[in-house]
Design an enzyme around this catalytic site. Structure first.
Site, PDB file in Angstrom:
ATOM      1  N   SER A  97       1.322 -53.780  -6.859  1.00 47.03           N
ATOM      2  CA  SER A  97       1.182 -52.225  -6.970  1.00 47.03           C
ATOM      3  C   SER A  97       1.152 -51.612  -5.819  1.00 47.03           C
ATOM      4  O   SER A  97       0.142 -50.902  -5.530  1.00 47.03           O
ATOM      5  CB  SER A  97       0.214 -51.952  -8.424  1.00 47.03           C
ATOM      6  N   GLY A 104       2.144 -58.222  -0.752  1.00 45.06           N
ATOM      7  CA  GLY A 104       1.886 -58.560   0.565  1.00 45.06           C
ATOM      8  C   GLY A 104       3.103 -59.370   1.300  1.00 45.06           C
ATOM      9  O   GLY A 104       4.178 -59.318   1.072  1.00 45.06           O
ATOM     10  N   HIS A 127       0.911 -19.007   5.515  1.00 40.96           N
ATOM     11  CA  HIS A 127       0.566 -18.684   3.587  1.00 40.96           C
ATOM     12  C   HIS A 127       1.947 -17.576   3.476  1.00 40.96           C
ATOM     13  O   HIS A 127       2.410 -17.628   4.691  1.00 40.96           O
ATOM     14  CB  HIS A 127      -0.423 -17.810   3.012  1.00 40.96           C
ATOM     15  N   ALA A 140       4.219 -49.846  10.305  1.00 41.29           N
ATOM     16  CA  ALA A 140       5.383 -49.717  11.895  1.00 41.29           C
ATOM     17  C   ALA A 140       4.500 -48.844  12.950  1.00 41.29           C
ATOM     18  O   ALA A 140       4.839 -49.388  14.213  1.00 41.29           O
ATOM     19  CB  ALA A 140       5.936 -49.300  11.227  1.00 41.29           C
TER      20      ALA A 140
HETATM   21  P1  FAD Z   1       8.754 -56.758  12.320  1.00 45.09           P
HETATM   22  O1  FAD Z   1       9.472 -55.149  12.193  1.00 45.09           O
HETATM   23  O2  FAD Z   1       8.539 -57.845  11.387  1.00 45.09           O
HETATM   24  O3  FAD Z   1      10.320 -57.376  13.671  1.00 45.09           O
HETATM   25  C1  FAD Z   1       9.876 -58.617  13.843  1.00 45.09           C
HETATM   26  C2  FAD Z   1      10.302 -59.345  14.771  1.00 45.09           C
HETATM   27  O4  FAD Z   1      10.966 -60.295  15.135  1.00 45.09           O
HETATM   28  C3  FAD Z   1      12.372 -58.970  13.484  1.00 45.09           C
HETATM   29  O5  FAD Z   1      13.224 -58.540  13.915  1.00 45.09           O
HETATM   30  C4  FAD Z   1      12.988 -60.986  13.889  1.00 45.09           C
HETATM   31  O6  FAD Z   1      13.708 -61.294  13.395  1.00 45.09           O
HETATM   32  C5  FAD Z   1      12.578 -60.820  14.984  1.00 45.09           C
HETATM   33  N1  FAD Z   1      11.518 -62.731  15.356  1.00 45.09           N
HETATM   34  C6  FAD Z   1      11.158 -63.140  14.217  1.00 45.09           C
HETATM   35  N2  FAD Z   1      10.963 -64.708  14.770  1.00 45.09           N
HETATM   36  C7  FAD Z   1      11.506 -64.471  15.635  1.00 45.09           C
HETATM   37  C8  FAD Z   1      11.744 -66.125  17.512  1.00 45.09           C
HETATM   38  N3  FAD Z   1      11.722 -66.519  17.105  1.00 45.09           N
HETATM   39  N4  FAD Z   1      12.992 -64.996  17.962  1.00 45.09           N
HETATM   40  C9  FAD Z   1      13.020 -64.135  17.725  1.00 45.09           C
HETATM   41  N5  FAD Z   1      12.934 -62.846  17.387  1.00 45.09           N
HETATM   42  C10 FAD Z   1      12.098 -63.154  16.133  1.00 45.09           C
HETATM   43  N6  FAD Z   1       5.581 -49.663   7.434  1.00 45.09           N
HETATM   44  C11 FAD Z   1       5.338 -48.566   7.658  1.00 45.09           C
HETATM   45  O7  FAD Z   1       5.009 -48.142   8.709  1.00 45.09           O
HETATM   46  N7  FAD Z   1       6.441 -47.682   6.927  1.00 45.09           N
HETATM   47  C12 FAD Z   1       6.926 -47.838   5.407  1.00 45.09           C
HETATM   48  O8  FAD Z   1       7.091 -46.638   5.217  1.00 45.09           O
HETATM   49  C13 FAD Z   1       7.044 -49.114   5.247  1.00 45.09           C
HETATM   50  N8  FAD Z   1       8.004 -49.378   4.387  1.00 45.09           N
HETATM   51  C14 FAD Z   1       7.903 -50.479   4.170  1.00 45.09           C
HETATM   52  C15 FAD Z   1       9.456 -50.815   2.917  1.00 45.09           C
HETATM   53  C16 FAD Z   1       9.424 -51.925   2.875  1.00 45.09           C
HETATM   54  C17 FAD Z   1       9.643 -52.467   1.974  1.00 45.09           C
HETATM   55  C18 FAD Z   1       8.485 -52.914   3.697  1.00 45.09           C
HETATM   56  C19 FAD Z   1       9.041 -54.721   3.912  1.00 45.09           C
HETATM   57  C20 FAD Z   1       7.720 -53.203   4.967  1.00 45.09           C
HETATM   58  C21 FAD Z   1       7.813 -51.917   5.153  1.00 45.09           C
HETATM   59  N9  FAD Z   1       7.524 -51.206   6.185  1.00 45.09           N
HETATM   60  C22 FAD Z   1       6.604 -50.164   6.327  1.00 45.09           C
HETATM   61  C23 FAD Z   1       5.851 -52.482   6.995  1.00 45.09           C
HETATM   62  C24 FAD Z   1       7.148 -51.762   8.062  1.00 45.09           C
HETATM   63  O9  FAD Z   1       8.387 -52.526   8.132  1.00 45.09           O
HETATM   64  C25 FAD Z   1       6.504 -53.343   9.210  1.00 45.09           C
HETATM   65  O10 FAD Z   1       4.387 -53.129   9.251  1.00 45.09           O
HETATM   66  C26 FAD Z   1       6.998 -53.331  10.905  1.00 45.09           C
HETATM   67  O11 FAD Z   1       8.358 -53.412  10.652  1.00 45.09           O
HETATM   68  C27 FAD Z   1       6.354 -54.254  11.396  1.00 45.09           C
HETATM   69  O12 FAD Z   1       6.513 -54.853  12.518  1.00 45.09           O
HETATM   70  P2  FAD Z   1       6.974 -55.662  13.690  1.00 45.09           P
HETATM   71  O13 FAD Z   1       7.067 -54.861  14.866  1.00 45.09           O
HETATM   72  O14 FAD Z   1       5.401 -56.130  13.867  1.00 45.09           O
HETATM   73  O15 FAD Z   1       7.652 -56.733  12.991  1.00 45.09           O
END
Ligand code: FAD
Length: 478
Positions: free
Chosen positions: A191, A281, A457, A331
């Site tokens: 949750s 998670g 307001h 993000a």
């Molecule tokens: P990611 O966005 O996971 O990007 C990592 C990238 O690396 C991916 O595109 C993957 O394909 C690429 N990759 C992995 N391994 C390799 C490799 N070996 N070679 C080349 N490419 C590779 N966060 C918020 O802040 N607000 C929200 O409202 C929110 N809602 C969410 C809802 C859902 C359903 C989910 C699942 C997540 C949500 N999140 C939200 C979390 C958010 O999506 C992540 O925190 C964010 O995307 C992390 O960014 P990042 O750049 O660390 O990794």
């Protein structure tokens, strides 16, 4: 297939919010920058996370507005949902943003390579093309040397023992974003923000929804008062919430998922559902990256890549940012870490590390939740004497006018210094209000500073002012 060898100042693995933001800043600073992405630019957030969920939830909000329009005198007929159109809308929004990232890469002169990257040594990366993905450079295997390598590979849904997602009956968030029908009964494990958003969405779309949460509180990281409001609201809408509980003996057949719900008091109940969504998670994408031979340290908890405040790992020239570098997995935290790491490695004097204790959180359930800093129990446990203030939306003119009065704004100030320790909001548009508190915090403002700010307001934001007055013991409108 030939192998090409190239050099980059900065090579980033992963094109999500962490990686693509780091790439932009790196190129802006005049560094020759390569970004390797194996799937879609924009990562989980733009393609399978933040953005498409909010597009679907916008549909649910619209539906709710229409359903409630009778109170304002409108006559509406019987409502129907074309689910495929709603999903298409959500996918279009995600595609548009992903293409926007591609445009930003071109504009900033970032070389984008489509492929799977792995470290083959210190400052050495090999890229294997991924079938069907067009590279801007070449479709051949490539090896790079780079002065700095940033791992931004993100995370994926955490697997639970005994529950294997089959994409049909047992979903992860990715399947829940592209349903072909609305399940009659959706069972959700977890949750947190993701599980709660899907619960809110699917309930609005007409599903019966049951949430099972291991912690004693739904939305476990939120202030207990906020979680209680959401729980009451969910239960009023018919969402069943089981905290301190878990599932055992999960079995799925072609038609049904069955499980035993074990409650905190030890009682066991069989549950049957059409779909089970795992939202418990995330786990980091560290496998296959070649981290072990380099001796790159992982954290004890969760096996994220261990980093310092600048994203530096224990291996010289190797950095990690975003989800793969540890919670909070959000993000905006990933994007800010991308900028901080790049500015640090480039020697920008104004670079600032990201303070993970002050990352805001936003959950787009109905009612919305937004939070910053410590919860009240955390602030008390940290030994602060507190001035806590509340302002319920039911006493706010704008909230009454838009017929959305559930929830409150809660502020926690240090009694001695007036410093903001935490802000916890639940109710209409609170995700848009929260940044006001982030600005207060960044400017090191106090409760007294906010007291003298004039809020327009009638606005929902007046609740931020009134909650602060309440904390100071001088409330005016409640
Ligand atoms: P990611 O966005 O996971 O990007 C990592 C990238 O690396 C991916 O595109 C993957 O394909 C690429 N990759 C992995 N391994 C390799 C490799 N070996 N070679 C080349 N490419 C590779 N966060 C918020 O802040 N607000 C929200 O409202 C929110 N809602 C969410 C809802 C859902 C359903 C989910 C699942 C997540 C949500 N999140 C939200 C979390 C958010 O999506 C992540 O925190 C964010 O995307 C992390 O960014 P990042 O750049 O660390 O990794």
């Amino acid at each position: 297939m030939t192998t090409q060898n190239e050099h980059a100042d900065v090579l980033i693995i992963g094109g999500g919010p962490g990686g693509y933001t780091a790439a932009i800043r790196s190129a802006q600073l005049g560094l020759d920058t390569v970004l390797v992405e194996r799937a879609e630019l924009g990562g989980v957030c733009l393609n399978w996370g933040c953005i498409p969920t909010k597009a679907l939830l916008h549909g649910a909000d619209t539906l709710r507005s229409i359903t409630q329009a009778g109170r304002l005198g409108f006559t509406t007929g019987e409502l129907g949902i074309d689910l495929s159109a709603l999903v298409r809308y959500s996918r279009d929004v995600a595609d548009r943003l992903s293409q926007g990232v591609a445009g930003l890469m071109r504009k900033n002169g970032v070389r984008v390579i489509a492929g799977e990257a792995a470290l083959t040594g210190k400052g050495e990366v090999s890229v294997t093309p991924v079938a069907g993905k067009a590279s801007e450079v070449s479709a051949a295997d490539q090896t790079f040397t780079a002065d700095h390598v940033i791992v931004a590979t993100g995370a994926r849904p955490r697997a639970l023992p005994g529950i294997v997602p089959d994409r049909e009956r047992i979903w992860t968030s990715a399947e829940a974003l592209i349903p072909t029908d609305v399940p009659e009964h959706l069972l959700i494990v977890g949750s947190g923000a993701i599980g709660s958003e899907f619960a809110s969405l699917y309930r609005d779309l007409g599903a019966r929804v049951t949430i099972v949460e291991l912690a004693d509180q739904n939305l476990p990281v939120e202030d207990p008062e906020v979680s209680a409001v959401v729980r009451r609201s969910f239960e009023r809408r018919g969402i069943e919430v089981h905290t301190g509980s878990h599932l055992e003996q999960v079995e799925s057949t072609a038609d049904v998922v069955t499980a035993v719900l074990v409650s905190g008091d030890g009682s066991r109940t069989e549950v049957r559902a059409d779909r089970l969504l795992i939202a418990a998670g995330v786990q980091p994408n560290t496998e296959g990256l070649g981290l072990e031979p380099l001796g790159c340290e992982l954290t004890d908890r969760g096996h994220f890549i261990a980093v310092d405040e600048w994203g530096r790992t224990n291996v010289a020239g190797l950095y990690a940012i975003g989800d793969v570098a540890g919670p909070p997995c959000l993000a905006h935290k990933a994007a800010h870490e991308g900028v901080a790491t790049v500015e640090h490695l480039a020697g920008v004097r104004s670079a600032q590390p990201v303070d993970r204790d002050w990352i805001p959180g936003a959950t787009y359930t109905h009612p919305e939740v937004a939070s910053l800093g410590m919860t009240e129990p955390q602030a008390r446990a940290a030994g602060h004497e507190l001035n806590v203030g509340h302002m319920p939306f039911v006493a706010n003119g704008r909230a009454i006018g838009i017929d959305d009065t559930e929830g409150f704004v809660k502020v926690i100030y240090d009694a001695a210094s007036g410093e903001l320790l935490g802000a916890h909001l639940v109710g209409p548009n609170v995700t848009e209000l929260l940044p006001g508190f982030s600005v207060l915090r960044a400017l090191e403002g106090t409760a007294e500073d906010l007291e003298h700010v004039v809020f327009a307001h009638p606005t929902l934001s007046e609740t931020m002012h009134e909650a602060t007055l309440d904390a100071l013991g001088i409330p005016l409108n409640q």
